[in-house]
Design a protein around this motif. Structure first.
Motif, mmCIF file in Angstrom:
data_model
loop_
_atom_site.group_PDB
_atom_site.id
_atom_site.type_symbol
_atom_site.label_atom_id
_atom_site.label_comp_id
_atom_site.label_asym_id
_atom_site.label_seq_id
_atom_site.Cartn_x
_atom_site.Cartn_y
_atom_site.Cartn_z
ATOM 1 N N SER A 15 1.350 2.948 8.275
ATOM 2 C CA SER A 15 0.205 2.157 7.821
ATOM 3 C C SER A 15 0.657 1.055 6.859
ATOM 4 O O SER A 15 0.224 -0.103 6.976
ATOM 5 C CB SER A 15 -0.819 3.060 7.129
ATOM 6 N N PHE A 16 1.529 1.409 5.931
ATOM 7 C CA PHE A 16 2.010 0.408 4.977
ATOM 8 C C PHE A 16 2.781 -0.699 5.674
ATOM 9 O O PHE A 16 2.604 -1.886 5.383
ATOM 10 C CB PHE A 16 2.892 1.050 3.913
ATOM 11 N N ASN A 17 3.681 -0.325 6.593
ATOM 12 C CA ASN A 17 4.484 -1.328 7.285
ATOM 13 C C ASN A 17 3.617 -2.287 8.084
ATOM 14 O O ASN A 17 3.917 -3.491 8.170
ATOM 15 C CB ASN A 17 5.511 -0.648 8.195
ATOM 16 N N ILE A 18 2.551 -1.766 8.677
ATOM 17 C CA ILE A 18 1.631 -2.644 9.402
ATOM 18 C C ILE A 18 0.987 -3.631 8.441
ATOM 19 O O ILE A 18 0.836 -4.821 8.739
ATOM 20 C CB ILE A 18 0.560 -1.820 10.139
ATOM 21 N N TRP A 19 0.587 -3.142 7.259
ATOM 22 C CA TRP A 19 0.005 -4.042 6.266
ATOM 23 C C TRP A 19 1.032 -5.065 5.784
ATOM 24 O O TRP A 19 0.729 -6.259 5.665
ATOM 25 C CB TRP A 19 -0.528 -3.247 5.084
ATOM 26 N N PHE A 20 2.249 -4.610 5.509
ATOM 27 C CA PHE A 20 3.270 -5.507 4.974
ATOM 28 C C PHE A 20 3.582 -6.633 5.955
ATOM 29 O O PHE A 20 3.667 -7.802 5.574
ATOM 30 C CB PHE A 20 4.541 -4.723 4.654
ATOM 31 N N TRP A 21 3.769 -6.286 7.218
ATOM 32 C CA TRP A 21 4.146 -7.282 8.210
ATOM 33 C C TRP A 21 2.952 -7.996 8.825
ATOM 34 O O TRP A 21 3.098 -9.091 9.380
ATOM 35 C CB TRP A 21 4.976 -6.641 9.322
ATOM 36 N N GLY A 22 1.766 -7.386 8.762
ATOM 37 C CA GLY A 22 0.632 -7.969 9.469
ATOM 38 C C GLY A 22 -0.608 -8.198 8.641
ATOM 39 O O GLY A 22 -1.711 -8.268 9.192
ATOM 40 N N ALA A 23 -0.455 -8.324 7.317
ATOM 41 C CA ALA A 23 -1.637 -8.533 6.471
ATOM 42 C C ALA A 23 -2.381 -9.804 6.848
ATOM 43 O O ALA A 23 -3.607 -9.883 6.717
ATOM 44 C CB ALA A 23 -1.228 -8.591 5.000
ATOM 45 N N LEU A 24 -1.657 -10.791 7.320
ATOM 46 C CA LEU A 24 -2.275 -12.064 7.682
ATOM 47 C C LEU A 24 -2.397 -12.221 9.193
ATOM 48 O O LEU A 24 -2.493 -13.338 9.706
ATOM 49 C CB LEU A 24 -1.459 -13.220 7.097
ATOM 50 N N THR A 25 -2.425 -11.106 9.917
ATOM 51 C CA THR A 25 -2.577 -11.146 11.371
ATOM 52 C C THR A 25 -3.912 -11.768 11.749
ATOM 53 O O THR A 25 -4.954 -11.435 11.177
ATOM 54 C CB THR A 25 -2.498 -9.726 11.967
ATOM 55 N N CYS A 26 -3.889 -12.683 12.723
ATOM 56 C CA CYS A 26 -5.120 -13.358 13.196
ATOM 57 C C CYS A 26 -5.875 -13.984 12.029
ATOM 58 O O CYS A 26 -7.110 -13.955 11.973
ATOM 59 C CB CYS A 26 -6.024 -12.379 13.940
ATOM 60 N N PHE A 27 -5.118 -14.550 11.095
ATOM 61 C CA PHE A 27 -5.720 -15.117 9.887
ATOM 62 C C PHE A 27 -6.570 -16.330 10.239
ATOM 63 O O PHE A 27 -6.155 -17.220 10.972
ATOM 64 C CB PHE A 27 -4.617 -15.531 8.916
ATOM 65 N N SER A 28 -7.783 -16.370 9.718
ATOM 66 C CA SER A 28 -8.688 -17.504 9.906
ATOM 67 C C SER A 28 -9.635 -17.571 8.723
ATOM 68 O O SER A 28 -9.737 -16.629 7.934
ATOM 69 C CB SER A 28 -9.478 -17.357 11.213
ATOM 70 N N GLN A 29 -10.337 -18.686 8.575
ATOM 71 C CA GLN A 29 -11.292 -18.824 7.489
ATOM 72 C C GLN A 29 -12.438 -17.830 7.617
ATOM 73 O O GLN A 29 -13.066 -17.459 6.626
ATOM 74 C CB GLN A 29 -11.843 -20.260 7.457
ATOM 75 N N GLU A 30 -12.715 -17.402 8.823
ATOM 76 C CA GLU A 30 -13.823 -16.472 9.046
ATOM 77 C C GLU A 30 -13.454 -15.036 8.708
ATOM 78 O O GLU A 30 -14.272 -14.282 8.170
ATOM 79 C CB GLU A 30 -14.282 -16.560 10.501
ATOM 80 N N HIS A 31 -12.206 -14.645 9.027
ATOM 81 C CA HIS A 31 -11.822 -13.239 8.890
ATOM 82 C C HIS A 31 -10.766 -12.991 7.812
ATOM 83 O O HIS A 31 -10.660 -11.857 7.318
ATOM 84 C CB HIS A 31 -11.300 -12.699 10.222
ATOM 85 N N MET A 32 -9.962 -13.996 7.487
ATOM 86 C CA MET A 32 -8.891 -13.851 6.509
ATOM 87 C C MET A 32 -7.997 -12.642 6.851
ATOM 88 O O MET A 32 -7.384 -12.624 7.894
ATOM 89 C CB MET A 32 -9.476 -13.733 5.089
ATOM 90 N N GLN A 33 -7.970 -11.593 6.025
ATOM 91 C CA GLN A 33 -7.066 -10.455 6.229
ATOM 92 C C GLN A 33 -7.759 -9.255 6.874
ATOM 93 O O GLN A 33 -7.221 -8.146 6.855
ATOM 94 C CB GLN A 33 -6.471 -10.042 4.878
ATOM 95 N N THR A 34 -8.914 -9.484 7.457
ATOM 96 C CA THR A 34 -9.694 -8.374 8.014
ATOM 97 C C THR A 34 -8.916 -7.595 9.064
ATOM 98 O O THR A 34 -8.830 -6.362 9.011
ATOM 99 C CB THR A 34 -11.002 -8.897 8.631
ATOM 100 N N PHE A 35 -8.329 -8.309 10.014
ATOM 101 C CA PHE A 35 -7.679 -7.613 11.129
ATOM 102 C C PHE A 35 -6.362 -6.966 10.702
ATOM 103 O O PHE A 35 -5.970 -5.926 11.239
ATOM 104 C CB PHE A 35 -7.458 -8.583 12.292
ATOM 105 N N GLY A 36 -5.671 -7.578 9.753
ATOM 106 C CA GLY A 36 -4.470 -6.937 9.228
ATOM 107 C C GLY A 36 -4.804 -5.630 8.547
ATOM 108 O O GLY A 36 -4.096 -4.630 8.695
#
Length: 280
Positions: free
Chosen positions: A16-37
């Motif tokens: 879980s941590f590694n996913i957050w570390f590497w993917g906190a900004l996954t699919c980053f957009s003004q609408e969702h920001m870090q939601t998907f990460g």
């Protein structure tokens, strides 16, 4: 619910941590920001806590589809605290999705403010100041130092905060936003200011080439020598305060501040105020 108490394994927490570390900004957009990460980092935990229960997995994961945005480094403590809350919910505690979302929404703002000032405004300038000092005469040692040291601090620092958040739950955030955390941040900001000041004095040097001459081409006023006799480095201080005023008081972005400085330098060279030492 099973009679046996459900516990998130260390392997799953690490995943879980590694996913957050590497993917906190996954699919980053003004609408969702870090939601998907955030959502992706919670998937391994949800799957382990509710095995073979697709309906519960689906319902519980919806709590993490809400908007989320904070400082990625210090924000890992919120992700760890959420994992602790999710584990408590799986063991029958009176915790629902609204409680989790209220906790996340209440913490992401303060953590963002603390993280941006502590990490982006203090730690990174300190490391860059050290790296610049090591890069004199074009040496690549400074760049290598910065890359290695920053990666080590970022990874293990976030990992520590994540597991501390899991261990203590929402109490872990109390240190960051409480009196002790405030004192630590104040001390670090003072050190950061000293380092930035040292970098400024070492690497920034603004001088003028403006001279006034008489009919015989004799220089009767060398402005830089006069300024050095009154206040050495005063032009550097003025330019620094001007940049601070633009970004702090007028909220001009760093990019536009650099563009303004380029424009001032260009006009200054044309008028003979500055001399870049170029030969054509």
């Amino acid at each position: 619910m099973d009679a046996e108490k459900r516990k998130i394994s260390h392997k799953t927490l690490s995943k879980s941590f590694n996913i957050w570390f590497w993917g906190a900004l996954t699919c980053f957009s003004q609408e969702h920001m870090q939601t998907f990460g955030y959502l992706c980092s919670m998937l391994p935990i949800i799957k382990e806590l509710y095995p073979n229960d697709n309906e519960t997995q689906t319902n519980n994961i919806k709590a993490y589809t809400a908007f989320f945005n904070t400082n990625p480094m210090l924000g890992s403590v919120i992700v760890g605290a959420t994992a602790s809350l999710e584990e408590a919910r799986a063991n029958g505690e009176n915790i629902d999705s609204q409680t989790i979302n209220d906790m996340r929404a209440g913490l992401m703002g303060p953590i963002a403010g603390i993280g941006d000032s502590l990490i982006d405004g203090t730690l990174i300038p300190i490391l860059l100041g050290i790296a610049l000092g090591m890069s004199r005469n074009g040496s690549p040692v400074g760049a290598i130092f910065y890359i290695i040291v920053w990666d080590i601090i970022a990874y293990f620092g976030q990992r520590f905060l994540y597991f501390r958040g899991y261990k203590l739950g929402d109490k872990a955030v109390g240190f960051l936003v409480g009196k002790q955390g405030k004192a630590v941040r104040r001390a670090i900001s003072i050190v950061g200011g000293m380092v930035v000041g040292g970098v400024l004095a070492t690497w920034v040097n603004v001088t003028t080439s403006l001279q006034l001459k008489d009919n015989t081409d004799h220089v009767f006023l060398d402005l830089q020598k006069q300024l050095d006799g009154i206040f050495p480095g005063i032009l550097t201080v003025i330019v620094t305060l001007f940049c601070w005023w633009l970004m702090s008081k007028k909220h001009v972005s760093a990019i536009w501040t650099m563009i303004i400085l380029i424009g001032v330098a260009f006009v200054g060279v044309v008028l003979g105020v500055f001399n870049p030492g170029l030969k054509y």
